[in-house]
Design a protein around this motif. Sequence first.
Motif, PDB file in Angstrom:
ATOM      1  N   ILE A  55      -9.649  -0.519  -7.619  1.00 33.95           N
ATOM      2  CA  ILE A  55      -8.305   0.060  -7.686  1.00 33.95           C
ATOM      3  C   ILE A  55      -7.375  -0.549  -6.635  1.00 33.95           C
ATOM      4  O   ILE A  55      -6.330  -1.129  -6.954  1.00 33.95           O
ATOM      5  N   THR A  56      -7.762  -0.431  -5.370  1.00 35.17           N
ATOM      6  CA  THR A  56      -6.873  -0.826  -4.279  1.00 35.17           C
ATOM      7  C   THR A  56      -6.708  -2.339  -4.194  1.00 35.17           C
ATOM      8  O   THR A  56      -5.580  -2.845  -4.135  1.00 35.17           O
ATOM      9  N   LEU A  57      -7.819  -3.057  -4.199  1.00 36.71           N
ATOM     10  CA  LEU A  57      -7.757  -4.506  -4.025  1.00 36.71           C
ATOM     11  C   LEU A  57      -6.939  -5.206  -5.119  1.00 36.71           C
ATOM     12  O   LEU A  57      -6.107  -6.062  -4.801  1.00 36.71           O
ATOM     13  N   PRO A  58      -7.134  -4.885  -6.402  1.00 37.43           N
ATOM     14  CA  PRO A  58      -6.289  -5.532  -7.413  1.00 37.43           C
ATOM     15  C   PRO A  58      -4.803  -5.253  -7.228  1.00 37.43           C
ATOM     16  O   PRO A  58      -3.964  -6.099  -7.559  1.00 37.43           O
TER      17      PRO A  58
ATOM     18  N   LEU B 233       0.832  -1.209   0.000  1.00 36.93           N
ATOM     19  CA  LEU B 233       0.000   0.000   0.000  1.00 36.93           C
ATOM     20  C   LEU B 233       0.866   1.259   0.000  1.00 36.93           C
ATOM     21  O   LEU B 233       0.556   2.243  -0.686  1.00 36.93           O
ATOM     22  N   THR B 234       1.944   1.225   0.753  1.00 38.95           N
ATOM     23  CA  THR B 234       2.857   2.369   0.792  1.00 38.95           C
ATOM     24  C   THR B 234       3.509   2.594  -0.566  1.00 38.95           C
ATOM     25  O   THR B 234       3.670   3.731  -1.012  1.00 38.95           O
ATOM     26  N   GLU B 235       3.875   1.496  -1.226  1.00 44.17           N
ATOM     27  CA  GLU B 235       4.566   1.596  -2.505  1.00 44.17           C
ATOM     28  C   GLU B 235       3.661   2.121  -3.623  1.00 44.17           C
ATOM     29  O   GLU B 235       4.078   2.945  -4.440  1.00 44.17           O
ATOM     30  N   ILE B 236       2.408   1.676  -3.673  1.00 43.80           N
ATOM     31  CA  ILE B 236       1.531   2.072  -4.787  1.00 43.80           C
ATOM     32  C   ILE B 236       1.023   3.503  -4.647  1.00 43.80           C
ATOM     33  O   ILE B 236       0.591   4.117  -5.637  1.00 43.80           O
TER      34      ILE B 236
ATOM     35  N   ALA C  19      -0.220  -9.464  -2.207  1.00 42.92           N
ATOM     36  CA  ALA C  19       0.206  -9.298  -0.817  1.00 42.92           C
ATOM     37  C   ALA C  19      -0.794  -9.965   0.117  1.00 42.92           C
ATOM     38  O   ALA C  19      -0.406 -10.623   1.095  1.00 42.92           O
ATOM     39  N   ILE C  20      -2.087  -9.838  -0.197  1.00 40.66           N
ATOM     40  CA  ILE C  20      -3.114 -10.488   0.610  1.00 40.66           C
ATOM     41  C   ILE C  20      -2.989 -12.003   0.508  1.00 40.66           C
ATOM     42  O   ILE C  20      -3.051 -12.715   1.513  1.00 40.66           O
ATOM     43  N   VAL C  21      -2.812 -12.494  -0.709  1.00 39.91           N
ATOM     44  CA  VAL C  21      -2.704 -13.943  -0.905  1.00 39.91           C
ATOM     45  C   VAL C  21      -1.525 -14.509  -0.118  1.00 39.91           C
ATOM     46  O   VAL C  21      -1.654 -15.531   0.580  1.00 39.91           O
ATOM     47  N   TYR C  22      -0.380 -13.846  -0.213  1.00 40.38           N
ATOM     48  CA  TYR C  22       0.797 -14.351   0.495  1.00 40.38           C
ATOM     49  C   TYR C  22       0.609 -14.252   2.003  1.00 40.38           C
ATOM     50  O   TYR C  22       0.997 -15.156   2.750  1.00 40.38           O
ATOM     51  N   GLY C  23      -0.007 -13.158   2.458  1.00 44.45           N
ATOM     52  CA  GLY C  23      -0.301 -13.032   3.886  1.00 44.45           C
ATOM     53  C   GLY C  23      -1.262 -14.093   4.368  1.00 44.45           C
ATOM     54  O   GLY C  23      -1.117 -14.634   5.465  1.00 44.45           O
ATOM     55  N   VAL C  24      -2.259 -14.422   3.531  1.00 48.29           N
ATOM     56  CA  VAL C  24      -3.221 -15.471   3.877  1.00 48.29           C
ATOM     57  C   VAL C  24      -2.517 -16.823   3.985  1.00 48.29           C
ATOM     58  O   VAL C  24      -2.778 -17.599   4.908  1.00 48.29           O
ATOM     59  N   VAL C  25      -1.618 -17.112   3.059  1.00 44.37           N
ATOM     60  CA  VAL C  25      -0.896 -18.384   3.091  1.00 44.37           C
ATOM     61  C   VAL C  25      -0.038 -18.485   4.354  1.00 44.37           C
ATOM     62  O   VAL C  25      -0.024 -19.523   5.034  1.00 44.37           O
TER      63      VAL C  25
END
Length: 270
Positions: A184-187, A159-162, A192-198
């Motif tokens: 906009i934000t979610l895509p 989020l900081t980077e985008i 990052a969400i997927v990796y955090g979920v894993v």
Amino acid sequence: MARSRTTTWVLRVVVVAYLVLLVGWPVSLVVQHTFADGLTSLRHTLSEPSVVFALQLTASVALQATLLNTVFGVGISLLLVRKEFRGKRLLSALLDLPLSVSPVVVGLALVLAYGGRGTWFGPTLEANGLQIIFATPGIVLATAFVSLPLVIREVVPVLTEIGTDEEQAARSLGAGGLQTFWRITLPAIRWAIVYGVVLTLARSLGEFGAVKIVSGNLEGRTQTATLLVEQKYQDFEQATAYATSFLLAAVSVACIIVVSFLRPETKARR
């Protein structure tokens, strides 16, 4: 140049050797003992009702804790990156608390808060027919606590980077807050969400200390797979302990491998 290359290779060898001794070798021994007699131990393990229940409970708890931490993690990440408020640094520091506090302490704290008479919320919850400690809700709370920061620490840097340029452009064109988030934000933060979920799922599957305190380790009721491994090993049923450990490790490793392969491929397509 020659010295630099030599140093690089030496460092690589040291790192690989360290990982093999710390992770690869011990895990390989579990696999070796699991399949020492072929698939017999695995089949026998999966035929035991107590093992099946423990695996089902572990999967259910891990999924619930992961869902809670995903929703909360995305929300708190947006708050930390997109908003300015007093106590922001303190909140960010508190989010790392589960990584520094012993899980046993977490479990004890939950017992003191929800354990029944003489606790903060226990009497009120019991009066309404809701049991937290020595029941599934307590296991979910303990698991969610210890895996709390994982989604947040993956999403916040992205989020900081985008930045906010695309979000502001969407709002200027009439998009609402929810529409801007979904389109906009979610895509932009999805991987990052997927990796955090894993990572959260893998951490949840392997939680032991906090769960042991709040669950009571009741076979067929609140015994998770990690607690079952400890009990079977202490009861000298080591084949079952090895097989259950292998199943837990296999699921976690498989999830991480799949994400590791998919993530670069998706980036390349973009």
